[in-house]
Enzyme design. Structure first.
Site, PDB file in Angstrom:
ATOM      1  CE  LYS A  66      38.881  33.131  50.095  1.00 58.84           C
ATOM      2  NZ  LYS A  66      37.946  34.154  50.555  1.00 58.84           N
ATOM      3  CG  ASP A 102      35.148  32.993  52.673  1.00 54.31           C
ATOM      4  OD1 ASP A 102      35.636  33.557  53.669  1.00 54.31           O
ATOM      5  OD2 ASP A 102      35.740  32.913  51.575  1.00 54.31           O
TER       6      ASP A 102
HETATM    7  P1  NDP Z   1      38.970  35.970  43.204  1.00 50.60           P
HETATM    8  O1  NDP Z   1      40.329  36.275  42.706  1.00 50.60           O
HETATM    9  O2  NDP Z   1      38.500  34.550  43.261  1.00 50.60           O
HETATM   10  O3  NDP Z   1      37.861  36.806  42.330  1.00 50.60           O
HETATM   11  C1  NDP Z   1      38.063  38.156  42.042  1.00 50.60           C
HETATM   12  C2  NDP Z   1      36.774  38.743  41.459  1.00 50.60           C
HETATM   13  O4  NDP Z   1      36.954  40.136  41.215  1.00 50.60           O
HETATM   14  C3  NDP Z   1      36.386  38.141  40.115  1.00 50.60           C
HETATM   15  O5  NDP Z   1      34.983  38.143  39.989  1.00 50.60           O
HETATM   16  C4  NDP Z   1      37.042  39.115  39.121  1.00 50.60           C
HETATM   17  O6  NDP Z   1      36.429  39.130  37.843  1.00 50.60           O
HETATM   18  C5  NDP Z   1      36.740  40.423  39.820  1.00 50.60           C
HETATM   19  N1  NDP Z   1      37.638  41.485  39.405  1.00 50.60           N
HETATM   20  C6  NDP Z   1      38.934  41.672  39.780  1.00 50.60           C
HETATM   21  N2  NDP Z   1      39.429  42.790  39.199  1.00 50.60           N
HETATM   22  C7  NDP Z   1      38.416  43.316  38.460  1.00 50.60           C
HETATM   23  C8  NDP Z   1      38.308  44.470  37.637  1.00 50.60           C
HETATM   24  N3  NDP Z   1      39.346  45.315  37.471  1.00 50.60           N
HETATM   25  N4  NDP Z   1      37.133  44.730  37.026  1.00 50.60           N
HETATM   26  C9  NDP Z   1      36.072  43.886  37.193  1.00 50.60           C
HETATM   27  N5  NDP Z   1      36.130  42.772  37.958  1.00 50.60           N
HETATM   28  C10 NDP Z   1      37.289  42.494  38.588  1.00 50.60           C
HETATM   29  O7  NDP Z   1      38.877  36.630  44.656  1.00 50.60           O
HETATM   30  P2  NDP Z   1      37.880  36.324  45.865  1.00 50.60           P
HETATM   31  O8  NDP Z   1      36.545  35.959  45.311  1.00 50.60           O
HETATM   32  O9  NDP Z   1      38.539  35.425  46.823  1.00 50.60           O
HETATM   33  O10 NDP Z   1      37.790  37.777  46.539  1.00 50.60           O
HETATM   34  C11 NDP Z   1      37.032  38.820  45.916  1.00 50.60           C
HETATM   35  C12 NDP Z   1      36.927  40.004  46.869  1.00 50.60           C
HETATM   36  O11 NDP Z   1      36.155  39.638  48.028  1.00 50.60           O
HETATM   37  C13 NDP Z   1      38.290  40.453  47.375  1.00 50.60           C
HETATM   38  O12 NDP Z   1      38.273  41.863  47.456  1.00 50.60           O
HETATM   39  C14 NDP Z   1      38.365  39.861  48.750  1.00 50.60           C
HETATM   40  O13 NDP Z   1      39.177  40.662  49.552  1.00 50.60           O
HETATM   41  C15 NDP Z   1      36.898  39.884  49.203  1.00 50.60           C
HETATM   42  N6  NDP Z   1      36.583  38.843  50.194  1.00 50.60           N
HETATM   43  C16 NDP Z   1      36.360  39.213  51.499  1.00 50.60           C
HETATM   44  C17 NDP Z   1      36.029  38.281  52.461  1.00 50.60           C
HETATM   45  C18 NDP Z   1      35.799  38.719  53.876  1.00 50.60           C
HETATM   46  O14 NDP Z   1      35.888  37.886  54.777  1.00 50.60           O
HETATM   47  N7  NDP Z   1      35.482  39.962  54.135  1.00 50.60           N
HETATM   48  C19 NDP Z   1      35.914  36.844  52.126  1.00 50.60           C
HETATM   49  C20 NDP Z   1      36.118  36.556  50.716  1.00 50.60           C
HETATM   50  C21 NDP Z   1      36.464  37.532  49.798  1.00 50.60           C
HETATM   51  P3  NDP Z   1      37.008  38.172  36.661  1.00 50.60           P
HETATM   52  O15 NDP Z   1      36.523  36.789  36.980  1.00 50.60           O
HETATM   53  O16 NDP Z   1      36.373  38.745  35.442  1.00 50.60           O
HETATM   54  O17 NDP Z   1      38.514  38.301  36.701  1.00 50.60           O
END
Ligand code: NDP
Length: 298
Positions: A66, A102
């Site tokens: 995104k 979103d």
């Molecule tokens: P991104 O890939 O942009 O961000 C992922 C986030 O998760 C980052 O903050 C990352 O931290 C963190 N993360 C991932 N793995 C770990 C871990 N093992 N331990 C700690 N932190 C972790 O994804 P999005 O922001 O697009 O999506 C994030 C979540 O929100 C997803 O689960 C997605 O499905 C959900 N979502 C749901 C929506 C809905 O309509 N219901 C809309 C948008 C998102 P770091 O930066 O440190 O890697």
């Protein structure tokens, strides 16, 4: 000719967005097909170049693209610009417009979470990715006074705070290091907890130990499933909601952008429920396993 709409993410397998959008296209008699494109980050520019063709109505963009997709757009809407994240793309000729649906999706989820209670002014957000950007923007817009962001990689949370610097000048927006004792002490000062990390998306983990959740907390997990965090929150007496409402409303707004027609919201909600009952998985929140998926909160 059947028009194409694609969901670009990594992973996207068995997305619930497909069931919801295809049902809406079919209901409105729109000759379009919703496809899932699993593209690793390195393949994103080619995927974006491909959707400039006339065959496409547009696209959705999901985890983890995104933010990365922003510089590939020809124009951004105010919400995409303000958040620095794009989840929906429309096409004007060969030009691509980046939107962020979103934002209205989160607004609907927040309203549902808070219900008839007074809107709180403090929130704690876990995560600093594309989804978190829509969350933080939404909280700023409705007048939150203190929002604290915890992220595994602190620099990303700091980048998010810097991005919102001007629009958050009147309030306390902070990035803090992901440390259990700091999270616990900040939680004690807040009413709303939002999980915008993908912890719990593919495994049955929680970002927090259940013992730190007080019953007064309102907990929203953006993941579209009854995650361990939500189960722990319910056990602690909190109000807890999953990402279903956000998914539905971001999808409805995207449908209208692609087609110019009002979205058949009830039909889309029914298609989502049916797809979930059928055991499909969502790109916005894959079930952690058979047991939690089967009892997913609505
Ligand atoms: P991104 O890939 O942009 O961000 C992922 C986030 O998760 C980052 O903050 C990352 O931290 C963190 N993360 C991932 N793995 C770990 C871990 N093992 N331990 C700690 N932190 C972790 O994804 P999005 O922001 O697009 O999506 C994030 C979540 O929100 C997803 O689960 C997605 O499905 C959900 N979502 C749901 C929506 C809905 O309509 N219901 C809309 C948008 C998102 P770091 O930066 O440190 O890697």
């Amino acid at each position: 000719m059947t028009k194409r709409v694609v969901l670009i993410g990594h992973p996207v397998a068995h997305s619930l967005s497909g069931a919801m959008q295809q049902a809406a296209f079919d209901d409105k008699g729109i000759d379009a097909a919703y496809e899932l494109w699993d593209r690793a980050p390195i393949a994103l520019p080619d995927a974006i170049a491909e959707i400039r063709s006339e065959a496409f109505l547009g696209a959705n963009v999901t985890i983890p693209h995104k933010e990365r997709v922003v510089p590939l757009m020809d124009r951004l809407t105010d919400e995409a610009q303000a958040t620095g994240a794009v989840n929906t793309i429309t096409r004007e000729g060969r030009r691509l417009i980046g939107h962020n649906t979103d934002v209205p999706g989160f607004a609907a989820a927040l309203d549902q979470l808070v219900g008839r209670a007074k809107m709180p002014r403090q929130a704690l957000v876990l995560g600093a990715g594309g989804g978190a950007r829509a969350v933080v923007y939404g909280l700023i817009r409705v007048g939150f006074q203190r929002v604290v962001i915890f992220n595994r990689h602190l620099h990303r949370a700091e980048g998010l705070v810097k991005h919102f610097g001007r629009s958050a000048a009147h309030m306390d927006l902070k990035a803090m290091p992901w440390h259990p004792s700091i999270i616990e002490s900040e939680l004690a000062k807040t009413r709303i907890l939002v999980n915008a990390t993908s912890i719990g998306l593919t495994g049955d983990q929680s970002p927090l130990p259940g013992a730190v959740l007080a019953p007064e907390l309102l907990v929203l997990d953006l993941i579209y499933n009854r995650t361990r965090l939500l189960r722990d929150a319910e056990a602690a007496g909190c109000t807890a909601r999953d990402g279903e409402t956000m998914l539905l409303h971001q999808g409805a707004a995207a449908f209208t952008l692609w087609t110019g027609q009002p979205a058949p919201l009830e039909l889309m909600a029914g298609a989502l429920a049916a797809a979930r009952a059928g055991g499909l998985r969502s790109a916005e929140g894959e079930p952690a396993g058979d047991e939690p998926a089967a009892t997913a909160a609505g």
